[in-house]
Design an enzyme around this catalytic site. Structure first.
Site, PDB file in Angstrom:
ATOM      1  N   GLY A 343       0.805  -1.218   0.000  1.00  0.00           N
ATOM      2  CA  GLY A 343       0.000   0.000   0.000  1.00  0.00           C
ATOM      3  C   GLY A 343       0.834   1.261   0.000  1.00  0.00           C
ATOM      4  O   GLY A 343       0.465   2.263  -0.629  1.00  0.00           O
ATOM      5  N   GLU A 366       9.089   9.616 -27.885  1.00  0.00           N
ATOM      6  CA  GLU A 366      10.255   9.239 -28.699  1.00  0.00           C
ATOM      7  C   GLU A 366      10.014   7.949 -29.497  1.00  0.00           C
ATOM      8  O   GLU A 366      10.953   7.220 -29.809  1.00  0.00           O
ATOM      9  CB  GLU A 366      11.512   9.084 -27.832  1.00  0.00           C
ATOM     10  CG  GLU A 366      11.914  10.342 -27.078  1.00  0.00           C
ATOM     11  CD  GLU A 366      12.301  11.479 -27.995  1.00  0.00           C
ATOM     12  OE1 GLU A 366      12.709  11.223 -29.145  1.00  0.00           O
ATOM     13  OE2 GLU A 366      12.179  12.647 -27.567  1.00  0.00           O
ATOM     14  N   SER A 369       6.358   1.797 -28.186  1.00  0.00           N
ATOM     15  CA  SER A 369       6.903   0.437 -28.268  1.00  0.00           C
ATOM     16  C   SER A 369       6.500  -0.238 -29.579  1.00  0.00           C
ATOM     17  O   SER A 369       7.279  -0.984 -30.175  1.00  0.00           O
ATOM     18  CB  SER A 369       6.417  -0.405 -27.079  1.00  0.00           C
ATOM     19  OG  SER A 369       6.994   0.046 -25.873  1.00  0.00           O
ATOM     20  N   GLU A 370       5.289   0.055 -30.025  1.00  0.00           N
ATOM     21  CA  GLU A 370       4.820  -0.545 -31.276  1.00  0.00           C
ATOM     22  C   GLU A 370       5.628  -0.045 -32.468  1.00  0.00           C
ATOM     23  O   GLU A 370       5.972  -0.821 -33.381  1.00  0.00           O
ATOM     24  CB  GLU A 370       3.329  -0.245 -31.468  1.00  0.00           C
ATOM     25  CG  GLU A 370       2.410  -0.955 -30.494  1.00  0.00           C
ATOM     26  CD  GLU A 370       2.465  -0.373 -29.074  1.00  0.00           C
ATOM     27  OE1 GLU A 370       2.091  -1.094 -28.132  1.00  0.00           O
ATOM     28  OE2 GLU A 370       2.867   0.808 -28.917  1.00  0.00           O
TER      29      GLU A 370
END
Length: 386
Positions: A343, A366, A369-370
């Protein structure tokens, strides 16, 4: 690659680490809560960075910069990133594409940025052109000795502090393999130029205090002398900066992940449950082992890619691998840090939730990921699909 750092590089890392601990980290919580960096603090950090010799470390020595190789730059980025972008951005790294400045541009833009007298921002992204940069709609039309710019930009980092923007606009179109493509030109547009409006963009949960802005151009007239590089050759200017920038983002991710691991290790040693430090339980200790292994792999990949940049042999795919892997490792490590803290990992009384929030943007800016996977796969397949 020689995996042993030189004595100079080790001293550089220690100096930057000390600078971060003394000049930046003490301000992190207050800046995050206020979602702002005061002009006084920004000037203080800039002055300290100049005095320490860290300012414009990414620029060549012949224009007054640090003249460091890419591997050393990556090491600095790794250490600076252990505090949020809102603060370490003022240890400025002027856009390397300013090396395309010529004639009076050198004294008006390049040298003042290296000396800390001016700052720039990079204005490419638009509401309909993020990953597909070729889809930008902002146009610049030649009228005599001027260009008239119309259009808009968004997600422009640090534009509120910048003295000028490096603006990319379509200046022509051409056919390539049966497809219509945009010829783009880069322009140096001063803050306050009539026809250019700068407005704060939507609030982002990552890197509070480091804001993005929207830029609007309404018959914004810019002299032809403000063209950066050559007319219609803007992609050549932009791509050299973007590819190298991905490696530095990877180094930033490594540094953030290392900070998350260091905090997790200390918590695992200090926090007691069922009469023992939680680090003594495999449920926690195995997480720490995986985090450390992933970080080491990301670091080695990043530093090796920076070394290849120094050798002039790095490819776009290799830069993409470093950015992709390091940013995704950071996401995993930050998430595991929250889990180890339980927590308390989500409470704003400590830095873990800030690291977790800040980590999320690294898989987007920038180049997502793809997009990195697309660049990597295209490079792998290109020799086989001719």
């Amino acid at each position: 690659m020689n995996f042993q750092l030189t004595q100079e590089q080790e001293m550089l890392v220690e100096a930057v680490r000390s600078f971060v601990a003394k000049e930046l980290l003490p301000h992190e919580e207050a800046v995050d809560r206020a979602d702002a960096v005061s002009p006084e603090l920004a000037a203080h950090i800039r002055g300290k960075a100049i005095a320490a010799g860290f300012y414009a470390f990414n620029m060549p020595e012949e224009v007054g910069g640090g003249g460091l190789d890419y591997l050393s730059q990556a090491l600095i980025e790794r250490e600076l990133s252990k505090v949020s972008w809102a603060l370490h951005v003022f240890v400025a790294r002027p856009s390397k594409i300013l090396m395309a400045c010529k004639d009076e541009q050198i004294n008006d833009y390049l040298l003042p940025c290296v000396q800390g007298e001016k700052t720039d921002c990079f204005a490419l992204t638009e509401p309909g052109a993020g990953s597909d940069a070729n889809a930008i709609k902002t146009r610049a039309v030649r009228q005599g000795d001027d260009f008239v710019i119309n259009g808009s930009k968004h997600f422009i980092s640090h534009a509120g502090h910048a003295d000028f923007a490096i603006v990319f606009a379509v200046t022509d179109t051409y056919e390539h393999n049966g497809r219509k493509r945009n010829a783009v030109t880069a322009f140096l547009v001063d803050r306050g130029t009539p026809g250019m409006t700068i407005r704060r963009g939507p609030k982002c949960v990552s890197n509070r205090g480091y804001h993005t802005y929207e830029l609007f151009f309404d018959d914004c007239r810019v002299p032809a002398s403000k063209v950066l590089g050559e007319v219609d050759k803007g992609w050549e200017v932009a791509n050299a900066w973007l590819t190298a920038g991905r490696v530095m983002v990877a180094a930033n991710c490594v540094g953030q992940a290392q900070r998350a691991l260091d905090l997790s290790l200390q918590w695992a040693a200090d926090r007691k449950q069922f009469g023992q430090a939680i680090g003594s339980y495999q449920g926690v200790s195995f997480k720490l082992a995986d985090m450390a292994t992933q970080i080491r792999a990301a670091e080695m990949l990043t530093l090796h890619t920076a070394w290849k940049m120094d050798q002039g042999s790095m490819t776009d795919g290799e830069a993409g691998m470093a950015k992709l892997f390091a940013s995704e490792v950071l996401g995993k490590v930050a998430d595991e840090a929250v889990q180890i803290f339980g927590g308390m990992g989500l409470m704003d009384e400590g830095p873990v939730e800030r690291i977790w929030r800040n980590a999320r943007i690294e898989r987007i800016w920038e180049g997502t990921s793809e997009i990195q996977r697309h660049i990597i796969a295209r490079e792998l397949l290109r020799p086989l699909l001719r």
